[in-house]
Design a protein around this motif. Structure first.
Motif, PDB file in Angstrom:
ATOM      1  N   GLY A  20       2.636   3.963 -10.517  1.00 42.57           N
ATOM      2  CA  GLY A  20       3.119   4.488 -11.806  1.00 42.57           C
ATOM      3  C   GLY A  20       2.151   5.572 -12.250  1.00 42.57           C
ATOM      4  O   GLY A  20       1.873   6.515 -11.493  1.00 42.57           O
ATOM      5  N   ASP A  21       1.587   5.393 -13.465  1.00 46.37           N
ATOM      6  CA  ASP A  21       0.645   6.402 -13.978  1.00 46.37           C
ATOM      7  C   ASP A  21      -0.801   6.014 -13.707  1.00 46.37           C
ATOM      8  O   ASP A  21      -1.719   6.735 -14.102  1.00 46.37           O
ATOM      9  N   VAL A  22      -1.007   4.874 -13.082  1.00 49.23           N
ATOM     10  CA  VAL A  22      -2.372   4.342 -13.004  1.00 49.23           C
ATOM     11  C   VAL A  22      -3.061   4.803 -11.718  1.00 49.23           C
ATOM     12  O   VAL A  22      -2.543   4.564 -10.612  1.00 49.23           O
ATOM     13  N   PRO A  23      -4.226   5.445 -11.848  1.00 46.27           N
ATOM     14  CA  PRO A  23      -4.947   5.846 -10.629  1.00 46.27           C
ATOM     15  C   PRO A  23      -5.555   4.619  -9.947  1.00 46.27           C
ATOM     16  O   PRO A  23      -6.230   3.822 -10.597  1.00 46.27           O
ATOM     17  N   VAL A  24      -5.286   4.496  -8.660  1.00 49.36           N
ATOM     18  CA  VAL A  24      -5.719   3.285  -7.939  1.00 49.36           C
ATOM     19  C   VAL A  24      -6.335   3.657  -6.593  1.00 49.36           C
ATOM     20  O   VAL A  24      -6.136   4.757  -6.065  1.00 49.36           O
ATOM     21  N   VAL A  25      -7.067   2.691  -6.070  1.00 46.44           N
ATOM     22  CA  VAL A  25      -7.463   2.766  -4.664  1.00 46.44           C
ATOM     23  C   VAL A  25      -7.088   1.423  -4.042  1.00 46.44           C
ATOM     24  O   VAL A  25      -7.334   0.375  -4.642  1.00 46.44           O
ATOM     25  N   HIS A  63      -3.705  -5.547   9.253  1.00 51.60           N
ATOM     26  CA  HIS A  63      -4.679  -4.911   8.353  1.00 51.60           C
ATOM     27  C   HIS A  63      -4.946  -3.518   8.920  1.00 51.60           C
ATOM     28  O   HIS A  63      -5.651  -3.362   9.923  1.00 51.60           O
ATOM     29  N   HIS A  64      -4.367  -2.515   8.273  1.00 54.12           N
ATOM     30  CA  HIS A  64      -4.316  -1.180   8.862  1.00 54.12           C
ATOM     31  C   HIS A  64      -5.699  -0.545   9.048  1.00 54.12           C
ATOM     32  O   HIS A  64      -6.007  -0.011  10.107  1.00 54.12           O
ATOM     33  N   GLY A  65      -6.521  -0.587   8.012  1.00 56.43           N
ATOM     34  CA  GLY A  65      -7.865  -0.035   8.162  1.00 56.43           C
ATOM     35  C   GLY A  65      -8.055   1.325   7.511  1.00 56.43           C
ATOM     36  O   GLY A  65      -8.572   2.254   8.136  1.00 56.43           O
ATOM     37  N   ARG A  66      -7.647   1.433   6.256  1.00 52.27           N
ATOM     38  CA  ARG A  66      -7.919   2.685   5.534  1.00 52.27           C
ATOM     39  C   ARG A  66      -7.863   2.446   4.027  1.00 52.27           C
ATOM     40  O   ARG A  66      -7.243   1.482   3.552  1.00 52.27           O
ATOM     41  N   LEU A  67      -8.523   3.336   3.310  1.00 54.73           N
ATOM     42  CA  LEU A  67      -8.427   3.325   1.843  1.00 54.73           C
ATOM     43  C   LEU A  67      -7.309   4.274   1.453  1.00 54.73           C
ATOM     44  O   LEU A  67      -7.219   5.379   1.987  1.00 54.73           O
ATOM     45  N   VAL A  68      -6.485   3.840   0.526  1.00 58.13           N
ATOM     46  CA  VAL A  68      -5.392   4.690   0.044  1.00 58.13           C
ATOM     47  C   VAL A  68      -5.655   4.985  -1.439  1.00 58.13           C
ATOM     48  O   VAL A  68      -5.661   4.055  -2.264  1.00 58.13           O
ATOM     49  N   ALA A 121       0.833  -1.208   0.000  1.00 53.73           N
ATOM     50  CA  ALA A 121       0.000   0.000   0.000  1.00 53.73           C
ATOM     51  C   ALA A 121       0.866   1.256   0.000  1.00 53.73           C
ATOM     52  O   ALA A 121       0.455   2.297  -0.506  1.00 53.73           O
ATOM     53  N   GLU A 122       2.074   1.152   0.573  1.00 54.10           N
ATOM     54  CA  GLU A 122       2.913   2.340   0.692  1.00 54.10           C
ATOM     55  C   GLU A 122       3.663   2.665  -0.593  1.00 54.10           C
ATOM     56  O   GLU A 122       4.369   3.661  -0.672  1.00 54.10           O
ATOM     57  N   THR A 123       3.526   1.815  -1.602  1.00 54.09           N
ATOM     58  CA  THR A 123       4.127   2.061  -2.908  1.00 54.09           C
ATOM     59  C   THR A 123       3.341   3.124  -3.661  1.00 54.09           C
ATOM     60  O   THR A 123       3.802   3.706  -4.633  1.00 54.09           O
ATOM     61  N   ILE A 124       2.123   3.330  -3.216  1.00 60.62           N
ATOM     62  CA  ILE A 124       1.231   4.253  -3.924  1.00 60.62           C
ATOM     63  C   ILE A 124       1.714   5.688  -3.737  1.00 60.62           C
ATOM     64  O   ILE A 124       1.951   6.122  -2.603  1.00 60.62           O
ATOM     65  N   THR A 125       1.847   6.396  -4.850  1.00 62.48           N
ATOM     66  CA  THR A 125       2.345   7.780  -4.762  1.00 62.48           C
ATOM     67  C   THR A 125       1.170   8.756  -4.690  1.00 62.48           C
ATOM     68  O   THR A 125       0.050   8.406  -5.038  1.00 62.48           O
ATOM     69  N   ASP A 126       1.453   9.965  -4.271  1.00 64.39           N
ATOM     70  CA  ASP A 126       0.445  11.030  -4.057  1.00 64.39           C
ATOM     71  C   ASP A 126      -0.702  10.493  -3.209  1.00 64.39           C
ATOM     72  O   ASP A 126      -1.881  10.751  -3.493  1.00 64.39           O
TER      73      ASP A 126
END
Ligand SMILES: O=P(O)(O)O[C@@H]1C[C@H](O)[C@@H](CO)O1
Length: 329
Positions: A112-117, A102-107, A77-82
């Motif tokens: 990369g360039d792909v918008p994710v949740v 299981h931390h308990g949040r949506l990120v 999950a911490e690989t996600i930028t911005d």
């Protein structure tokens, strides 16, 4: 993205007959009441999230045990930028995560360039949530615009060729809990999510499995990437020797406590699905062995493999997004 209009699904107006809201409150066999989530309720949840983030995700990731933990600096999950994080406690109608690892949040953010949740923490049946509630975030992802689900999990390896730390691309599943009538789609069906009787024989998209094998080669991890059949049991106890031998006999390669119901929910609402299991322990299938499964080992193996998982999932997101773009030029 404008707030979601409940009368329109996939750009077409919904026929009034299809708009059957689910009963808001159901009572289980123990007399306990569970608030059902109607389409309208989940639209409210999705609109809340859209107001909290500028990211419009097309890929959703569910982080398995040990793969999205807050103490895991550099976890999946911490690989996600911005990253823009929304704790589950703040999200209307969301359950909360109660399991360590299981931390308990949506990120929300980008791989990369792909918008994710990403779900940094998932919900399990053994936490006390009915299956449909465990899968609520999948439907919310769909309403947010997510087209592809990447579900990850920690699992015990039953296939004797699997080693601890291997990654199993899920080719298929056996819905053991479904055999007993426990299914996330149980209850009235709202056609705005999907059909009453969805097919499940192509649940794990062939093209994405092929891409995953190519990516494994490119990353030079093909020796640890396998492909097999996953099953989910209700947990929270790990399995007996007899149970594991039975699962082996019916063709199960890896056993866990999640994912199957999420995948059924995702396919029901026509999301593309890719899933993978991190083999965190070898299942004990002999009475002569002294070993016992434990959650600490599961979390440790997640931590040990976090760099590889990050690279793998990042590449997969990129390639799945490109494959999707080629589908709809
Ligand atoms: O959330 P996942 O399926 O990755 O978690 C597995 C199953 C149990 O929750 C836990 C057991 O250690 O790991």
């Amino acid at each position: 993205m404008a707030p979601i209009n409940v009368d329109v699904v996939n750009d077409s107006k919904v026929a009034p007959t299809a708009k059957k809201a689910l009963p808001e409150v159901e009572t289980d066999s123990n007399g306990q009441e569970h608030k059902r989530y109607s389409y309208e309720t989940l639209v409210e949840t999705a609109n809340f999230l859209l107001s909290k983030t500028s990211v419009r995700p097309t890929i959703g990731v569910i982080c398995g045990s040990g793969m999205g933990s807050y103490w895991n600096e550099g976890s999946l999950a911490e690989t996600i930028t911005d990253a823009q994080c929304v704790p589950y406690e703040e999200i209307p109608n969301f359950p909360v995560s109660t399991v360590e690892g299981h931390h308990g949040r949506l990120v929300f953010g980008h791989l990369g360039d792909v918008p994710v949740v990403a779900m940094q923490g998932r919900f399990h049946y053994y936490e006390g949530y009915p299956l449909w509630k465990c899968c609520l975030p999948v439907r919310v992802m769909k309403l947010l615009g997510v087209q592809t689900l990447i579900a990850t999990n920690a699992a015990g390896g039953l296939n004797p060729n699997y080693k601890i730390g291997d990654i199993m691309i899920v080719k298929d599943h056996i819905n053991m809990m479904g055999f007993a009538g426990n299914n996330p789609l149980h209850g009235p069906n709202d056609e705005r999510f999907g059909p009453r009787f969805p097919p499940m024989n192509k649940a794990y998209r062939f093209e994405y499995r092929k891409i995953a094998k190519e990516v494994a080669k490119e990353l030079n991890i093909e020796n640890i990437v396998k492909e097999g059949v996953y099953t989910c049991l209700g947990g929270p106890n790990f399995e007996t020797v007899a149970e594991l031998n039975m699962l082996k006999m019916v063709g199960v390669d890896a056993v866990g406590m999640s994912t199957v119901h999420e995948v059924i929910t995702a396919r029901h609402c026509d999301m593309n699905v890719f899933a993978m299991s991190l083999i965190t322990n070898e299942c004990v299938t002999s009475y002569d062995l002294d070993a016992e499964a434990n959650h600490e080992e599961v979390l440790d193996v997640g931590r040990m493999r976090q760099d590889i998982l990050r690279k793998f999932v990042k590449q997969l997101a990129d390639r799945f997004a490109k494959a999707k773009a080629n589908e709809n030029p």
